[in-house]
Design an enzyme around this catalytic site. Structure first.
Site, mmCIF file in Angstrom:
data_model
loop_
_atom_site.group_PDB
_atom_site.id
_atom_site.type_symbol
_atom_site.label_atom_id
_atom_site.label_comp_id
_atom_site.label_asym_id
_atom_site.label_seq_id
_atom_site.Cartn_x
_atom_site.Cartn_y
_atom_site.Cartn_z
ATOM 1 C CG ASP A 82 -2.318 0.142 1.013
ATOM 2 O OD1 ASP A 82 -2.687 1.177 0.429
ATOM 3 O OD2 ASP A 82 -3.091 -0.760 1.380
ATOM 4 C CG ASP A 133 -4.849 4.888 1.008
ATOM 5 O OD1 ASP A 133 -5.744 4.052 1.190
ATOM 6 O OD2 ASP A 133 -4.789 5.964 1.632
ATOM 7 C CD GLU A 187 -9.019 3.692 -1.652
ATOM 8 O OE1 GLU A 187 -8.171 4.566 -1.424
ATOM 9 O OE2 GLU A 187 -9.824 3.304 -0.802
ATOM 10 C CG HIS A 218 -8.958 -2.436 4.173
ATOM 11 N ND1 HIS A 218 -8.775 -2.353 2.810
ATOM 12 C CD2 HIS A 218 -8.594 -1.234 4.671
ATOM 13 C CE1 HIS A 218 -8.322 -1.155 2.509
ATOM 14 N NE2 HIS A 218 -8.196 -0.458 3.612
ATOM 15 C CG ASP A 219 -11.548 0.877 3.329
ATOM 16 O OD1 ASP A 219 -11.087 0.873 4.490
ATOM 17 O OD2 ASP A 219 -10.925 1.329 2.346
HETATM 18 C C1 GLC Z 1 -8.292 4.340 2.000
HETATM 19 C C2 GLC Z 1 -8.113 3.085 2.813
HETATM 20 C C3 GLC Z 1 -8.807 3.234 4.128
HETATM 21 C C4 GLC Z 1 -8.192 4.397 4.865
HETATM 22 C C5 GLC Z 1 -8.219 5.652 4.022
HETATM 23 C C6 GLC Z 1 -7.325 6.708 4.585
HETATM 24 O O1 GLC Z 1 -9.597 4.566 1.652
HETATM 25 O O2 GLC Z 1 -8.585 1.987 2.088
HETATM 26 O O3 GLC Z 1 -8.740 2.081 4.913
HETATM 27 O O4 GLC Z 1 -8.898 4.609 6.057
HETATM 28 O O5 GLC Z 1 -7.757 5.430 2.705
HETATM 29 O O6 GLC Z 1 -5.991 6.370 4.390
#
Ligand code: GLC
Length: 592
Positions: free
Chosen positions: A141, A243, A297, A364-365
């Site tokens: 990541d 990310d 993402e 994971h979100d």
């Molecule tokens: C992305 C990640 C998430 C995180 C956010 C802030 O959306 O997937 O888990 O909280 O970024 O870094």
């Protein structure tokens, strides 16, 4: 080099690659003869990331090795043979860098260190080597929209307006009055500006107060990020998941953005000025020098924007995943299959000729995919989890499996706020409470949608804490681990796990499932998702009964079955002009 499209360059690349492989084989005594071919073939093929299956691994929850209740790198190392056995080719590891863990590692205080909870750099090196020895790639990541407020840059920046790191972040001096409103997703007041007394200024944080946004307008910051990327790529990692990258570009004059809400802020922040200049710079300076993959993402508000990230001619990133699929049915009790079909079909057709995308139904979100898109009641959990895995592994694009989905792990559905650990849940609860809002309704929503649902420890076996830890797990283990666990599924040839293995093997065996043209059938059917995949003379039909009832589905005119199912999540299949489908039955069939 890695993105060359000309056949000549490709041939040259392969030649150089095989020479490089030959050299590394003579100089690396640690490689055993048995592992050499897999590693070499996987490492050097351009576009390898189109043919891989990515396994998203949440390190905090995978395997604890030292009894502190938190998963760690040594724990992952002890499970590498498992990862190899399920057939995934790439692991995307959620952040493992130095972090005070406000947002479980998405708040980085040292980009070149390993989080203490997770181990040491020596553990990391051993992990990478262990993966490569098994022919598995590692993607990390890259979290650079923001750092932690405990990063040395921010500590210096907040101490003085003349700090050399001041411009690594965004500041609004208090003498200019209140800054123009910005929405923060995790802030307890949803206010993205935090007043900081030492320099009488506000700093910007799109996420939590402990995640100050980095200033990409500053070339020095961009150079730092490039150096961080090179640091990890030179260690031999195989790529990055970018990310929140769609948010990094900002207009530093902060023009008014009135009316930002939870619903519209993401669109408003998306695609700020120079975003693609930054990506092209990263590609030119870093990515073009390595044979690696990058995935963005949530890139783009629509397919047209997403293409700007991954059109090969633009030399930016390799693939993108959209939020529209996982967002179907969000914040509602149920969802319409026709919406899911419409969204996946729209995105597929937009990538039919050019570019590449990821296919996923969970991460994971998000809540567990089987609880959201399948049916997690005991009678239907296994068939619906198998169906969803069949879907992911039979679509065009690179499949992403979120750790535990290969077992059919479900939402834990906590009753009390005290059980949650995610700052999004805790801060949201505090806000509703401070406003005298409806706390039972908030808790009900969390039960279905909280990110902690998918972060519970991996269920390895039926011993205490599902074999995840000998200590107290950082987040409770789902009580269904007694029956839903890897050891039990290992022994059962009809388990979700073994079905997952068969689905991956099938995808590897039939390139039509990776590259073939996708064509949706019976779009209006509210229960059946059916499509064909075609590549030259190879043709497959995928039929998925997204319901807990038996359904009859008439084979459309012009389609002729070419034999028994390649994949089926039930022992039986009734063929004929009309297919008789059992609850949540999923079949992949050859066509003539
Ligand atoms: C992305 C990640 C998430 C995180 C956010 C802030 O959306 O997937 O888990 O909280 O970024 O870094």
């Amino acid at each position: 080099m890695k993105k060359s499209t000309s056949p000549l360059l490709n041939t040259l690349f392969l030649l150089l690659a095989s020479l490089a492989t030959a050299c590394s084989q003579t100089t690396n005594p640690d490689q055993t003869a048995a592992t050499k071919p897999a590693t070499a073939a996987l490492n050097k093929k351009p576009g390898w990331w189109k043919e891989t299956t990515v396994y998203q691994l949440y390190p905090r929850s995978f395997q604890d090795s030292n009894g502190d209740g938190v998963g760690d790198l040594k724990g992952i190392i002890s499970r590498l043979d498992y990862l190899k056995s399920i057939g995934v080719g790439t692991v995307w590891l959620n952040p493992i860098y130095g972090s005070p863990n406000d947002d479980n590692g998405y708040d980085i205080s040292d980009y070149r260190a390993i989080m203490k909870d997770f181990g040491t750099m020596a553990d990391f090196d051993a992990l990478l080597k262990g993966m490569h020895t098994r022919g598995i790639k590692l993607v990390m990541d890259l979290v650079v929209n923001h750092s932690s407020d405990e990063h040395a840059w921010f500590k210096s920046a907040r101490a003085s307006r003349t700090s050399p790191y001041r411009d690594y972040y965004y500041w609004w001096p208090a003498e200019k009055g209140t800054p123009p409103a910005r929405y923060s997703i995790f802030d307890v007041k949803h206010d993205a500006w935090q007043y900081d007394a030492p320099t009488k200024s506000y700093y910007l944080h799109y996420f939590s107060r402990k995640q100050p946004d980095l200033n990409w307008n500053n070339p020095k910051l961009r150079q730092e990020v490039q150096n961080i990327m090179k640091f990890w790529l030179d260690k031999g990692i195989d790529g990055f998941r970018m990310d929140a990258f769609q948010f990094v570009a900002k207009d530093p004059s902060f023009p008014p953005m009135p009316g930002l809400t939870a619903q519209n802020f993401a669109n408003a922040y998306n695609h700020g000025p120079h975003l693609h200049d930054y990506l092209q710079e990263i590609n030119r300076e870093v990515l073009s020098k390595y044979n690696v993959m990058t995935v963005a993402e949530g890139a783009g508000r629509n397919p047209t924007e997403a293409h700007l990230f991954v059109d090969p001619a633009r030399k930016e990133l390799d693939m993108t995943y959209h939020f529209e699929g996982v967002d179907v049915g969000s914040n509602s009790e149920t969802y319409r299959l026709t919406d899911l079909k419409r969204v996946f079909t729209k995105w597929d057709s937009s990538f039919a000729r050019q570019g590449w995308q990821a296919i996923d139904l969970g991460n994971h979100d998000q809540p567990r995919m089987v609880s959201k898109f399948g049916d997690d009641r005991p009678a239907f959990r296994a068939p619906s989890a198998k169906l969803l895995n069949t879907f992911i592994l039979s679509m065009r694009g690179t499949p992403y499996c979120y750790s535990g989905d290969e077992l059919g792990m479900t939402n834990i559905k906590f009753e009390k706020i005290d059980d949650y650990r995610d700052l999004a849940a805790l801060n949201g609860y505090a806000l509703v409470k401070s406003q005298g809002g409806n706390l039972p309704a908030y808790l009900k929503n969390l039960k279905r949608f909280s990110r902690d649902n998918s972060r519970t420890p991996f269920q390895w076996d039926a011993t205490a804490n599902a074999g995840f830890t000998t200590g107290t797990p950082w987040l409770k283990v789902n009580p269904n681990y007694l029956t839903v666990n890897e050891a039990a599924e290992e022994k059962d040839s009809a388990s979700v796990l073994n079905h997952f293995r068969r689905a991956i093997a099938l995808r590897k065996q039939h390139p039509v499932l990776t590259y073939g043209q996708y064509h949706l059938l019976d779009a209006a059917n509210p229960h059946i998702y059916a499509y064909t995949r075609t590549q030259g003379n190879d043709k497959a039909l995928v039929v998925l009964n997204f319901s807990a009832e038996q359904r009859a589905w008439a084979l459309p005119a012009g389609l002729t079955l070419g034999g028994t199912p390649w994949l089926n999540n039930y022992p039986n299949f009734t063929a004929g002009p009309t297919l008789a489908l059992l609850p949540w039955q999923a079949v992949v069939l050859p066509l003539r």
